[in-house]
Design an enzyme around this catalytic site. Structure first.
Site, PDB file in Angstrom:
ATOM      1  N   SER A   1       0.812  -1.215   0.000  1.00 48.04           N
ATOM      2  CA  SER A   1       0.000   0.000   0.000  1.00 48.04           C
ATOM      3  C   SER A   1       0.845   1.264   0.000  1.00 48.04           C
ATOM      4  O   SER A   1       0.310   2.358  -0.157  1.00 48.04           O
ATOM      5  CB  SER A   1      -0.919   0.011   1.227  1.00 48.04           C
ATOM      6  OG  SER A   1      -0.147  -0.047   2.415  1.00 48.04           O
TER       7      SER A   1
ATOM      8  N   HIS B   1      -2.417  -2.956  -6.178  1.00 49.54           N
ATOM      9  CA  HIS B   1      -2.837  -2.523  -4.850  1.00 49.54           C
ATOM     10  C   HIS B   1      -4.355  -2.412  -4.754  1.00 49.54           C
ATOM     11  O   HIS B   1      -4.979  -1.532  -5.364  1.00 49.54           O
ATOM     12  CB  HIS B   1      -2.193  -1.176  -4.510  1.00 49.54           C
ATOM     13  CG  HIS B   1      -2.605  -0.635  -3.181  1.00 49.54           C
ATOM     14  ND1 HIS B   1      -2.804   0.709  -2.950  1.00 49.54           N
ATOM     15  CD2 HIS B   1      -2.883  -1.265  -2.002  1.00 49.54           C
ATOM     16  CE1 HIS B   1      -3.178   0.887  -1.693  1.00 49.54           C
ATOM     17  NE2 HIS B   1      -3.237  -0.291  -1.106  1.00 49.54           N
TER      18      HIS B   1
ATOM     19  N   GLU C   1      -4.924   0.102  -7.849  1.00 50.33           N
ATOM     20  CA  GLU C   1      -3.767   0.830  -8.372  1.00 50.33           C
ATOM     21  C   GLU C   1      -2.783  -0.165  -8.988  1.00 50.33           C
ATOM     22  O   GLU C   1      -2.401  -1.146  -8.341  1.00 50.33           O
ATOM     23  CB  GLU C   1      -3.070   1.611  -7.262  1.00 50.33           C
ATOM     24  CG  GLU C   1      -3.860   2.811  -6.777  1.00 50.33           C
ATOM     25  CD  GLU C   1      -3.167   3.552  -5.645  1.00 50.33           C
ATOM     26  OE1 GLU C   1      -3.205   4.791  -5.640  1.00 50.33           O
ATOM     27  OE2 GLU C   1      -2.593   2.876  -4.755  1.00 50.33           O
TER      28      GLU C   1
ATOM     29  N   ASN D   1      -3.383   6.439  -1.053  1.00 45.75           N
ATOM     30  CA  ASN D   1      -2.934   6.563   0.337  1.00 45.75           C
ATOM     31  C   ASN D   1      -2.197   7.871   0.586  1.00 45.75           C
ATOM     32  O   ASN D   1      -2.265   8.430   1.680  1.00 45.75           O
ATOM     33  CB  ASN D   1      -2.053   5.377   0.714  1.00 45.75           C
ATOM     34  CG  ASN D   1      -2.876   4.144   1.044  1.00 45.75           C
ATOM     35  OD1 ASN D   1      -4.072   4.231   1.306  1.00 45.75           O
ATOM     36  ND2 ASN D   1      -2.253   2.977   1.014  1.00 45.75           N
TER      37      ASN D   1
END
Length: 700
Positions: free
Chosen positions: A443, A464, A476, A514
């Site tokens: 992540s 991800h 992702e 993130n």
């Protein structure tokens, strides 16, 4: 399947397959999008085959040609008219949404829609039996077109729906009036308010279709219509009851309350508009038809609908990124390493999507838990017991890594620690078969660090997922300098295979989602530290339009994950993110990690956070303190080319975090608010609360 009904057209249909049209063949006759043939019994067969499109959509040109077809039919009435699709996959999936972007005023929308109503009303008034034969999906305007026919014959497997509410609209081609007259008005309103699809058997039970048959029996069903042997369904008996104004108002009040709990009317006006239309004009379907146009025009020109239409195209853009060269073989088998909250869910989702999955973990009980969660998800999706068994048969416990050598893609989902991942890669890489992908669900760790020690770093890619895997559509796909094109393309294709949306991002700390989400979550924790109530903070975010507040979201993600990503970003980006309060670190050390442990920032009971009913109002600056750090990080990601452009960023944030869809995405919101205003407000917050609010250079 014999008899004179099989003219040359139907005989040819048998050669071509069940839908009577060979994909890619040239359209015959004077029209681009329609084919009209008459058989020996005088039945006219009208095929809709939208040119240059893989699916049928209703455009202005399609309707104009339909008007010309109706001229011919009115001049020489057939014994019956059959409306079918020339596409093998579906009947018609709705309006051509691209055309919505070219309508700029209510007057313009009314003119276009009134003309469309006039065309389909001629189909309604045609003085011969008309029947729509529906295979695959009949959605939105496609279903409304079918409703204009006297009869609807569904081929088994067909689905029906009115998804306009997802675009901030309600049906506009006569569906509001015709649907509430045909089936139970409450069921009709529920279909339109939720946008959910209805499958073949339920559609038959509702009265939406007159017959449900196998493809091989379509001709007999059509003949029964032409010969007057299939009785026409009368309007649902409850339609008369709901012509009484007080009855509609009573039920409408309940509908309004239920709709508001799912979609606040100040953000999503379409449900309220539909209920109001029905309450005021539901005495008859004809009254609804007359007023439907004006209501639809107001909605289509609203900011909410404009943004939701934008979101539709953002989704299509992301979806298109999974389409790659035909030369690249699809992934058929996946090996997942780590059966924790993410790995187990990823494995289960891949199995549900039809892939063979081997799942490894050092703890057998974790694999058992993952299999149990997959079975629960199948039940929630209302899979049959046989279908559930097939899914579980594809999800194979693997305690010795036997699946690595057979897998097309091996994905690690172990704890977010570099040394653990390096150890996994060292064990896995020698066992990979030729051409297999080595994927990481990291992540936040840059892939340049993950690839250290690999003999073939070009086959490593970041894939991800987001939690919960079964709900979050975005994945992702993380690029790095050593990645080869074949691995990258196949990874994007894999994401599409499992019905997810790929977003290419560069290998940078936190990647995109993130990186943008962490400042939002950390600022909420800082406000908790200042004494603001968790419920008050969450309420501000919900009022802005987020699907859940940042405190609840942190618990959903896991406080350990939030802390790890925040520490990593602070270390690697030197971007003035504040240190998490000591009490927050203590919670993580004590194992109070949020939903997965039953306690975090909230206490959790049966998967739900326990919240105070009445929390005090949050300080006025709360919204800006939450949203602007997120926008600032988005701008930084654009400046640093972590993501290619604003559209991909907005799509990723909507489908990866649930960012308020009606606002069109964080950068769309930023443009509407004004870059200058955001820059100035960030400067003010920096003076009040510290350098973490310093505006990115991109704002100026």
């Amino acid at each position: 399947m014999t008899g004179p009904v099989f003219s040359a057209l139907q005989a040819r249909a048998l050669e071509l397959g069940p839908f009577g049209y060979e994909p890619g063949q040239d359209s015959s006759g004077p029209w681009k999008h329609w084919q009209l043939k008459r058989d020996d019994e005088g039945i006219a067969w009208l095929l809709l085959n939208k040119a240059d499109s893989s699916v049928n959509v209703i455009s202005a040109e399609v309707l104009e040609e339909l008007s010309q077809v109706l001229n011919e039919l009115e001049a020489d009435l057939p014994k019956a008219l059959v409306l079918r699709s020339g596409k093998t996959g579906s009947f018609c999936v709705g309006a051509d949404i691209k055309e919505f972007r070219h309508l700029h005023s209510e007057t313009e929308v009314k003119d276009k829609l009134s003309h469309a109503h006039a065309v389909v009303n001629r189909l309604v008034d045609l003085r011969c039996p008309t029947v729509a034969v529906i295979h695959g999906a009949a959605l939105g305007g496609g279903l409304e077109l079918a409703l204009c026919c006297d009869y609807r014959i569904a081929v088994k497997g067909a689905t029906f729906g009115t998804p306009e509410v997802l675009l901030g609209l309600h049906p506009g081609l006569g569906g509001t009036g015709r649907l509430v007259d045909l089936i139970s008005p409450v069921q009709a309103m529920t279909m339109m308010l939720t946008g959910k699809n209805t499958r073949d058997k339920k559609a038959k039970a509702l009265g939406l279709v007159d017959a449900l048959v196998q493809e091989r029996h379509v001709a007999n069903a059509v003949r029964a219509v032409a010969d007057g042997k299939l009785s026409r369904r009368k309007n649902h008996w409850t339609a008369k009851l709901f012509r009484i104004d007080p009855v509609r108002r009573y039920v409408g009040k309940k509908m309004r309350s239920q709709a508001a709990s799912k979609a606040p009317p100040e953000h999503y006006p379409a449900p309220n508009a539909l209920i109001e239309l029905w309450e005021r004009h539901g005495r008859s379907g004809k009254d609804l038809l007359r007023h439907e146009v004006s209501s639809f025009a107001r909605l289509l020109t609203s900011e909410t609908s404009r943004n939701l239409v934008r979101v539709f195209f953002l989704r299509e853009q992301l979806k298109g990124l999974s389409s790659v060269s035909d030369d690249i073989p699809p992934v058929k088998q996946v090996h997942v390493i780590g059966a924790g909250a993410m790995g187990g869910d990823i494995a289960g989702w891949c199995a549900i999507q039809g892939l063979r999955v081997t799942l490894f973990d050092t703890q057998p009980e974790m694999i058992a838990k993952a299999i149990g969660k997959t079975a629960d998800l199948c039940r929630k999706k209302r899979f049959s017991s046989a279908d559930t068994r097939e899914v579980l048969d594809r999800l194979i416990p693997d305690f010795t890594h036997q699946g690595i050598g057979q897998a097309d893609l091996v994905l690690e989902a172990v704890p977010e620690k570099l040394e653990i991942k390096h150890k996994v890669f060292a064990e896995v890489e020698p066992q990979l078969k030729e051409g297999a992908i080595l994927a990481s669900n990291t992540s936040s760790i840059p892939l340049e660090q993950l690839q250290e020690g690999l003999k073939q770093p070009e086959r490593l890619v970041g894939v991800h997922f987001f939690n919960p895997v079964a709900q979050m559509q975005l994945v992702e796909v993380v690029k790095h300098s050593a990645l080869n094109d074949h691995t990258y393309d196949r990874a994007r294709q894999f994401v599409g295979q499992i019905s997810r949306l790929p977003c290419p991002v560069s290998s940078a700390p936190g990647f995109l989602v993130n990186r943008a989400l962490t400042p939002y979550l950390i600022e909420a924790i800082m406000m908790l530290d200042e004494g603001v109530k968790a419920e008050s903070i969450d309420r501000v975010a919900l009022d802005f339009g987020m699907p859940m507040g940042p405190i609840e979201l942190a618990d959903q993600v896991g406080l350990d994950i939030c802390l790890g990503v925040a520490d990593m970003l602070r270390e690697r980006l030197d971007n003035d993110l504040p240190e998490a309060p000591q009490w927050f670190r203590d919670k993580v050390e004590q194992g109070k990690l949020g939903k997965k442990t039953g306690e975090g920032l909230y206490l959790w009971d049966k998967g739900k956070p326990k919240k105070q009913g009445q929390a005090p109002r949050a300080p006025e600056e709360t919204l800006d303190r939450l949203i602007l750090p997120m926008l600032n990080a988005c701008m930084a990601c654009l400046s640093e080319k972590v993501v290619e452009d604003e559209e991909l960023l907005d799509g990723a944030m909507i489908f990866g975090t649930g960012f308020a869809p009606f606002r069109g995405g964080p950068m769309k919101y930023a443009h509407e608010r004004g870059f200058g205003d955001i820059h100035q407000r960030l400067q003010q917050l920096a003076q009040l609360h510290g350098e973490r609010f310093n505006p990115d250079a991109g704002w100026s």
